[in-house]
Design an enzyme around this catalytic site. Structure first.
Site, PDB file in Angstrom:
ATOM      1  CE  LYS A   1      -4.345  -1.025  11.342  1.00 45.08           C
ATOM      2  NZ  LYS A   1      -3.308  -1.325  10.348  1.00 45.08           N
TER       3      LYS A   1
ATOM      4  CB  VAL B   1      -2.315  -7.036   0.627  1.00 45.17           C
ATOM      5  CG1 VAL B   1      -1.069  -6.291   0.204  1.00 45.17           C
ATOM      6  CG2 VAL B   1      -3.394  -6.082   1.120  1.00 45.17           C
TER       7      VAL B   1
ATOM      8  CE1 TYR C   1      -7.470   0.932  11.065  1.00 47.70           C
ATOM      9  CE2 TYR C   1      -7.338   1.994  13.218  1.00 47.70           C
ATOM     10  CZ  TYR C   1      -6.798   1.727  11.970  1.00 47.70           C
ATOM     11  OH  TYR C   1      -5.561   2.251  11.642  1.00 47.70           O
ATOM     12  CB  ALA C   2     -10.235  -1.260  18.201  1.00 49.41           C
TER      13      ALA C   2
ATOM     14  N   GLY D   1       0.821  -1.217   0.000  1.00 48.19           N
ATOM     15  CA  GLY D   1       0.000   0.000   0.000  1.00 48.19           C
ATOM     16  C   GLY D   1       0.846   1.254   0.000  1.00 48.19           C
TER      17      GLY D   1
END
Ligand code: NAI
Length: 247
Positions: A159, A63, A155-156, A11
């Site tokens: 990650k 990816v 998202y949390a 990316g």
């Protein structure tokens, strides 16, 4: 600091990835710039070559496509005969309160941020295992994966998964001299965060003790540290890059 090394940054057409690619090229690495779109990736590579005077080359693949990842990494490795550094930077961030979250949003987030990271690391590690010098893998996590924030649970989760994967792989790959670390940026000015405006932006900025948002260059330095021999005995670490963000 990276002379004679080959690096691949996923990316890397814009934002943090682009800046890391530029920094690595300036430090003497041959850098594969990954992107999904052939024309746009080629244009980014040409601009980066002109800017840095370095050796940057396109590596076009999505990816999230495991077969394409394998093909893309093998093709890159074939060009220089080695792969020393991988930066898993490609990622997406979508905000939604839990009650409003869709299945598709959750799947997209986990697919790009977790599964794809796994695919790329797996192929890269297979290549790095075969070379004497081992390698360095840098994953882009986030402060949100460490402390959470309302409206970003998917998202949390993604990650936090990257952090778990980083720690497990650091242990698993250490005997092969492959180091695996993560960066956990705070609020960095890129297209990813450009939608955070007005009051929301002011609230975020008020949480940063250094009094400013970060720039992609603020992240590229720590990425160089983790990629290079400066961190030769550092693995399994999550390095915050957040200007002392109150969380
Ligand atoms: P960005 O949105 O500017 O760039 C992300 C890049 O990833 C884009 O070039 C995009 O095309 C690429 N990408 C997305 N899906 C892809 C796929 N399936 N295959 C190949 N490429 C793909 O985002 P930014 O801000 O540069 O973020 C980079 C990384 O840093 C992300 O993993 C993000 O979660 C993380 N991060 C960013 C922070 C910020 O404040 N900007 C804070 C913490 C972490």
């Amino acid at each position: 600091m990276l002379a004679g090394r080959t690096a691949l940054v996923t990316g890397a057409g814009r934002g943090i990835g682009r800046e890391i690619a530029a920094r690595f090229a300036r430090e003497g690495a041959t850098v594969f710039v990954n992107g999904r779109d052939e024309a746009r990736t080629q244009a980014a590579v040409e601009a980066l070559c002109a800017e840095t005077g370095g050796d940057l080359r396109p590596a076009v693949f999505d990816v999230t496509d495991a077969a394409a990842v394998q093909k893309g990494l093998m093709a890159a490795r074939k060009q220089t005969g080695q792969l020393d550094v991988l930066v898993n930077n490609a990622g997406i961030m979508e905000g939604a309160m839990l009650a409003m979250s869709s299945d598709d949003m959750l799947r997209r987030t986990l697919n790009t941020n977790v599964e794809a990271t796994f695919f790329v690391v797996r192929t890269a590690a297979r290549l790095m295992m075969r070379q004497e010098g081992g390698g360095s893998i840098v994953n882009l996590a986030s402060i949100i994966g460490r402390v959470g924030v309302e409206g970003y649970s998917a998202y949390a989760a993604s990650k936090a998964a990257v952090i778990g994967m980083t720690k497990a792989l650091a242990k698993e790959l250490a005997p092969q001299n492959i180091r695996v670390n993560a960066l956990a940026p705070g609020f960095i000015e890129t297209d990813l965060t450009s939608g955070i405006e007005g009051d929301q932006r002011a609230r975020v900025l008020a949480q940063i003790r250094m009094g400013r948002a970060g720039t992609p260059a603020d992240v590229a330095g720590p990425a160089l540290f983790l990629a290079s021999d400066l961190s030769s005995y550092v693995t399994g670490q999550v390095l915050g890059v957040d200007g002392a963000m109150v969380t």
